[in-house]
Design a protein around this motif. Structure first.
Motif, PDB file in Angstrom:
ATOM      1  N   ARG A  61      66.842  25.172 -92.080  1.00  0.00           N
ATOM      2  CA  ARG A  61      65.567  25.201 -92.815  1.00  0.00           C
ATOM      3  C   ARG A  61      65.658  24.352 -94.080  1.00  0.00           C
ATOM      4  O   ARG A  61      64.726  23.635 -94.429  1.00  0.00           O
ATOM      5  N   GLN A  62      66.778  24.461 -94.768  1.00  0.00           N
ATOM      6  CA  GLN A  62      66.950  23.659 -95.976  1.00  0.00           C
ATOM      7  C   GLN A  62      67.007  22.169 -95.649  1.00  0.00           C
ATOM      8  O   GLN A  62      66.381  21.344 -96.327  1.00  0.00           O
ATOM      9  N   LEU A  63      67.759  21.820 -94.623  1.00  0.00           N
ATOM     10  CA  LEU A  63      67.886  20.416 -94.254  1.00  0.00           C
ATOM     11  C   LEU A  63      66.544  19.814 -93.874  1.00  0.00           C
ATOM     12  O   LEU A  63      66.240  18.654 -94.200  1.00  0.00           O
ATOM     13  N   TYR A  79      65.309  11.496 -91.569  1.00  0.00           N
ATOM     14  CA  TYR A  79      66.153  11.730 -92.742  1.00  0.00           C
ATOM     15  C   TYR A  79      65.997  13.190 -93.146  1.00  0.00           C
ATOM     16  O   TYR A  79      64.917  13.767 -92.997  1.00  0.00           O
ATOM     17  N   TYR A  80      67.061  13.789 -93.666  1.00  0.00           N
ATOM     18  CA  TYR A  80      66.958  15.136 -94.198  1.00  0.00           C
ATOM     19  C   TYR A  80      67.865  15.270 -95.407  1.00  0.00           C
ATOM     20  O   TYR A  80      68.825  14.536 -95.585  1.00  0.00           O
ATOM     21  N   GLU A  81      67.511  16.232 -96.245  1.00  0.00           N
ATOM     22  CA  GLU A  81      68.245  16.461 -97.482  1.00  0.00           C
ATOM     23  C   GLU A  81      69.541  17.217 -97.201  1.00  0.00           C
ATOM     24  O   GLU A  81      69.733  17.800 -96.144  1.00  0.00           O
ATOM     25  N   ASP A  82      70.439  17.242 -98.198  1.00  0.00           N
ATOM     26  CA  ASP A  82      71.612  18.103 -98.124  1.00  0.00           C
ATOM     27  C   ASP A  82      71.183  19.560 -98.230  1.00  0.00           C
ATOM     28  O   ASP A  82      70.123  19.878 -98.766  1.00  0.00           O
ATOM     29  N   ALA A  83      72.018  20.433 -97.743  1.00  0.00           N
ATOM     30  CA  ALA A  83      71.799  21.869 -97.907  1.00  0.00           C
ATOM     31  C   ALA A  83      73.003  22.468 -98.619  1.00  0.00           C
ATOM     32  O   ALA A  83      74.131  22.056 -98.398  1.00  0.00           O
ATOM     33  N   TYR A  84      72.727  23.447 -99.494  1.00  0.00           N
ATOM     34  CA  TYR A  84      73.822  24.187-100.122  1.00  0.00           C
ATOM     35  C   TYR A  84      73.441  25.663-100.172  1.00  0.00           C
ATOM     36  O   TYR A  84      72.388  26.002-100.703  1.00  0.00           O
ATOM     37  N   PRO A  85      74.261  26.525 -99.612  1.00  0.00           N
ATOM     38  CA  PRO A  85      75.485  26.195 -98.865  1.00  0.00           C
ATOM     39  C   PRO A  85      75.161  25.478 -97.566  1.00  0.00           C
ATOM     40  O   PRO A  85      74.138  25.746 -96.943  1.00  0.00           O
ATOM     41  N   GLY A  86      76.038  24.568 -97.191  1.00  0.00           N
ATOM     42  CA  GLY A  86      75.846  23.778 -95.985  1.00  0.00           C
ATOM     43  C   GLY A  86      76.953  24.011 -94.981  1.00  0.00           C
ATOM     44  O   GLY A  86      77.658  25.027 -95.042  1.00  0.00           O
ATOM     45  N   PRO A  87      77.152  23.088 -94.047  1.00  0.00           N
ATOM     46  CA  PRO A  87      78.173  23.269 -93.013  1.00  0.00           C
ATOM     47  C   PRO A  87      79.578  23.522 -93.548  1.00  0.00           C
ATOM     48  O   PRO A  87      80.294  24.359 -93.006  1.00  0.00           O
ATOM     49  N   VAL A  88      79.976  22.804 -94.591  1.00  0.00           N
ATOM     50  CA  VAL A  88      81.338  22.986 -95.111  1.00  0.00           C
ATOM     51  C   VAL A  88      81.522  24.393 -95.651  1.00  0.00           C
ATOM     52  O   VAL A  88      82.507  25.079 -95.338  1.00  0.00           O
TER      53      VAL A  88
END
Length: 207
Positions: A61-63, A79-88
């Protein structure tokens, strides 16, 4: 830091029966939830029904910068934005466990997760199965043209992303319906799932 000993992504076209592959892998010791992750609300529902981790949906949803269910995203993902927290941050919670990941919206954003994957299980449904599943995702009746557009966006993104990854095994819903064939292919999947991580310089969009 991502230290998963194995990371298998089970993904496919919208109507693919990824949940049955994930269930089998979970039974073989792959984790879907990290240790001590509370099994309440959405987390319990997604895990108990589809062997998915609901936190992936929040990342997506964030991305996609959307409040709607990400699986109903109906515009091209250029294109999509970074997400935090994200995959890492998400994957770091699993430590060195073997992990299996899946999500209804994974096809749209598979390239976000590929840098960390040891393999991808590529599950294919028929076009009609895809359209029927998108209908089930929607809380209201959608026009056939809208359902087809959503499918086209999902399938186009998915095929582009999965083609860039070498360590894959393809399986169809039809094969999953056949117990003997499913057992044979799951044996191959489990055997191949320990391959080394592929390298990637970024997990951002804009690809």
């Amino acid at each position: 830091m991502v230290n998963c000993s194995k990371l298998v992504i089970v993904c496919g076209t919208p109507g693919s029966w990824c949940n049955l592959v994930c269930k089998r892998m979970y039974q073989k010791g792959f984790k879907v939830l990290w240790e001590d992750q509370p099994q309440v609300g959405e987390t319990y529902r997604y895990f108990s029904k589809n062997f998915q981790n609901a936190e992936i949906n929040e990342i997506h949803r964030q991305l996609l910068n959307t409040s709607q269910p990400p699986e109903l995203f109906s515009t091209s993902v250029d294109y999509y934005e970074d997400a935090y927290p994200g995959p890492v941050e998400f994957l770091s919670k699993f430590g060195t466990d073997s992990v299996v990941l899946s999500s209804n919206s994974m096809g749209l954003l598979l390239d976000v997760w590929l840098p960390f994957a040891t393999m991808v299980v590529d599950v294919r449904a028929t076009e009609q199965e895809d359209l029927d599943m998108i209908n089930k995702w929607a809380s209201v009746k959608l026009a056939d043209s809208v359902i087809k557009k959503i499918r086209d966006i999902h399938v186009s993104a998915y095929l582009r992303h999965v083609a860039s990854f070498e360590n894959t095994i393809q399986i169809t819903n039809s094969e999953i319906r056949s117990p003997d064939r499913f057992n044979h292919l799951m044996g191959k999947i489990l055997s191949k799932s320990g391959a080394s991580h592929q390298t990637a310089s970024s997990f951002k969009g804009n690809q």
